[in-house]
Design a protein around this motif. Structure first.
Motif, mmCIF file in Angstrom:
data_model
loop_
_atom_site.group_PDB
_atom_site.id
_atom_site.type_symbol
_atom_site.label_atom_id
_atom_site.label_comp_id
_atom_site.label_asym_id
_atom_site.label_seq_id
_atom_site.Cartn_x
_atom_site.Cartn_y
_atom_site.Cartn_z
ATOM 1 N N UNK A 1 1.007 -0.784 -0.335
ATOM 2 C CA UNK A 1 -0.125 -0.259 -0.288
ATOM 3 C C UNK A 1 0.848 1.040 -0.012
ATOM 4 N N UNK A 2 2.322 1.669 0.635
ATOM 5 C CA UNK A 2 2.521 2.003 0.614
ATOM 6 C C UNK A 2 3.609 1.992 -0.117
ATOM 7 N N UNK A 3 3.804 0.984 -1.159
ATOM 8 C CA UNK A 3 5.084 1.055 -2.053
ATOM 9 C C UNK A 3 5.888 1.017 -1.799
ATOM 10 N N UNK A 4 6.404 -0.160 -0.364
ATOM 11 C CA UNK A 4 7.935 -0.264 0.148
ATOM 12 C C UNK A 4 8.431 -1.475 -0.223
ATOM 13 N N UNK A 5 9.307 -1.281 0.016
ATOM 14 C CA UNK A 5 10.207 -3.404 -0.105
ATOM 15 C C UNK A 5 10.324 -3.240 1.338
ATOM 16 N N UNK A 6 10.183 -5.066 1.260
ATOM 17 C CA UNK A 6 10.749 -5.431 2.577
ATOM 18 C C UNK A 6 12.143 -5.763 2.823
ATOM 19 N N UNK A 7 12.644 -5.941 3.130
ATOM 20 C CA UNK A 7 13.703 -6.854 4.240
ATOM 21 C C UNK A 7 14.416 -7.736 5.165
ATOM 22 N N UNK A 8 13.905 -8.459 4.873
ATOM 23 C CA UNK A 8 13.938 -9.941 5.523
ATOM 24 C C UNK A 8 15.050 -10.330 6.386
ATOM 25 N N UNK A 9 15.298 -9.966 7.889
ATOM 26 C CA UNK A 9 16.385 -10.502 8.007
ATOM 27 C C UNK A 9 16.625 -11.675 9.070
ATOM 28 N N UNK A 10 17.022 -12.431 8.970
ATOM 29 C CA UNK A 10 18.129 -13.664 10.136
ATOM 30 C C UNK A 10 19.468 -13.780 10.336
ATOM 31 N N UNK A 11 19.308 -13.111 11.490
ATOM 32 C CA UNK A 11 20.539 -13.645 12.053
ATOM 33 C C UNK A 11 21.792 -15.010 12.326
ATOM 34 N N UNK A 12 22.270 -15.996 11.734
ATOM 35 C CA UNK A 12 22.269 -16.896 11.939
ATOM 36 C C UNK A 12 23.442 -17.355 12.758
ATOM 37 N N UNK A 13 22.971 -17.695 13.621
ATOM 38 C CA UNK A 13 24.440 -17.833 15.276
ATOM 39 C C UNK A 13 24.767 -19.115 15.053
ATOM 40 N N UNK A 14 25.853 -19.399 15.903
ATOM 41 C CA UNK A 14 27.039 -21.039 15.482
ATOM 42 C C UNK A 14 25.691 -21.655 16.679
ATOM 43 N N UNK A 15 24.617 -20.920 16.706
ATOM 44 C CA UNK A 15 23.579 -21.968 17.060
ATOM 45 C C UNK A 15 22.542 -22.681 16.426
ATOM 46 N N UNK A 16 22.466 -21.651 15.920
ATOM 47 C CA UNK A 16 21.285 -22.274 14.624
ATOM 48 C C UNK A 16 21.288 -22.923 14.084
ATOM 49 N N UNK A 17 19.325 -23.226 14.358
ATOM 50 C CA UNK A 17 19.108 -25.040 13.986
ATOM 51 C C UNK A 17 18.263 -24.626 12.850
ATOM 52 N N UNK A 18 18.237 -23.690 12.236
ATOM 53 C CA UNK A 18 17.537 -23.415 10.698
ATOM 54 C C UNK A 18 18.609 -23.807 8.994
ATOM 55 N N UNK A 19 17.477 -24.365 8.480
ATOM 56 C CA UNK A 19 18.438 -25.210 7.165
ATOM 57 C C UNK A 19 18.221 -24.788 6.323
ATOM 58 N N UNK A 20 19.378 -24.990 6.060
ATOM 59 C CA UNK A 20 19.379 -23.743 4.570
ATOM 60 C C UNK A 20 18.455 -24.496 3.268
ATOM 61 N N UNK A 21 17.675 -25.362 3.422
ATOM 62 C CA UNK A 21 16.902 -26.154 2.205
ATOM 63 C C UNK A 21 14.905 -25.238 2.980
ATOM 64 N N UNK A 22 15.411 -25.218 4.149
ATOM 65 C CA UNK A 22 14.250 -24.196 4.549
ATOM 66 C C UNK A 22 14.332 -22.548 4.267
ATOM 67 N N UNK A 23 15.106 -22.035 4.230
ATOM 68 C CA UNK A 23 15.182 -21.081 3.710
ATOM 69 C C UNK A 23 15.101 -21.030 2.400
ATOM 70 N N UNK A 24 15.993 -21.948 1.615
ATOM 71 C CA UNK A 24 15.338 -21.253 -0.190
ATOM 72 C C UNK A 24 13.992 -21.475 0.188
ATOM 73 N N UNK A 25 13.155 -22.558 0.670
ATOM 74 C CA UNK A 25 11.213 -23.025 0.569
ATOM 75 C C UNK A 25 11.324 -21.496 0.875
#
Length: 277
Positions: free
Chosen positions: A181-205
């Motif tokens: 509605x405002x013509x803005x872009x969204x930038x999504x941030x995930x800070x991946x630390x050494x204890x991260x349990x998020x798989x690369x395939x999830x990010x790709x999905x």
């Protein structure tokens, strides 16, 4: 039409939040409900047996007069910004701010709360103080917190912090609707630390699922989450930062006094706090 609740004590910080609320109301097609609360001091009636009632009446009247005098000033601000068509309603309530705020959210079916803050102490009190459970957990609507130094401007970039949980997608879609509605872009941030349990395939999905939306996914490796978020805000020109409340312990660790000081003083961007479902 959506409804935005704006608590105000007519201070500079509250008035700045009101300006942001006006512009936000235009974006999401909403009306504003201004909430002004006051607490009547407790007097011992045995010391004021004759004029006990009149003391309370005079206090209530004086608060009403302040409210009545300040409202035209806010309407003038709306006219100066060519937003006089925004519907503005009012609530003057006696009692605790948070208690009345929660009641107003429920009774008026509020969609957003927009609040002003003067800086570190207010941010710390708001996020970490005794009212945390009442506001963050009790008010089940997004809360936009506006630092006093945050100038109201066109929203071009909205930051969205995520941990790539399935339930985060719903909140991201809400943010994308606002951005559209405002013509803005969204930038999504995930800070991946050494204890991260998020798989690369999830990010790709996620990237595939939101490929047709105006969102950029950033994954930054770092064990210093707070500094990375601040750098993200600064170097990616974020106009509004969106964060989702997860577990209380996580939220408290993220928004401690040192971090809120940097957000309020160094970055000075509004923060939209959304609730997980």
């Amino acid at each position: 039409m959506k409804k935005i609740l704006v608590p105000t004590d007519f201070s500079e910080a509250a008035t700045n939040a009101f300006v942001h609320a006006l512009e936000f109301a235009k974006i999401v097609n909403a009306e504003l409900i201004l909430l002004h609360t006051f607490e009547i001091p407790v007097y011992d009636s045995q010391f004021f047996p004759e004029n006990y009632a009149s003391i309370y009446s005079s206090i209530e009247l004086s608060k009403f007069e302040v409210f009545k005098d300040e409202i035209p000033k806010l309407r003038t601000i709306a006219m100066e910004r060519n937003l006089e068509d925004i519907v503005i309603k009012h609530r003057l309530m006696d009692g605790d701010l948070i208690y009345n705020l929660k009641n107003a959210v429920e009774e008026d079916k509020i969609d957003f709360v927009i609040m002003g803050t003067t800086g570190v102490s207010d941010w710390t009190k708001f996020f970490l103080g005794s009212n945390t459970s009442s506001v963050i957990s009790g008010v089940e609507v997004p809360v936009l917190c506006v630092p006093i130094d945050a100038k109201c401007k066109k929203i071009k970039t909205i930051g969205f912090t995520t941990r790539y949980r399935e339930k985060d997608k719903k909140e991201l879609r809400k943010v994308l609707q606002i951005a559209q509605k405002t013509g803005a872009k969204v930038k999504s941030l995930y800070v991946k630390n050494s204890h991260s349990d998020v798989a690369d395939i999830t990010i790709k999905e996620w990237e595939v699922e939101f490929a047709n939306d105006n969102v950029e996914f950033l994954v930054l490796p770092s064990d210093n989450v707070k500094e990375t978020i601040i750098d993200f805000i600064l170097y990616k020109d974020i106009d509004v930062l969106t964060t989702i409340t997860h577990k209380k312990s996580f939220f408290e660790s993220l928004f401690d006094s040192s971090f809120t000081q940097k957000i309020a003083k160094q970055v000075s961007v509004p923060v939209l706090v959304m609730h997980e479902n």
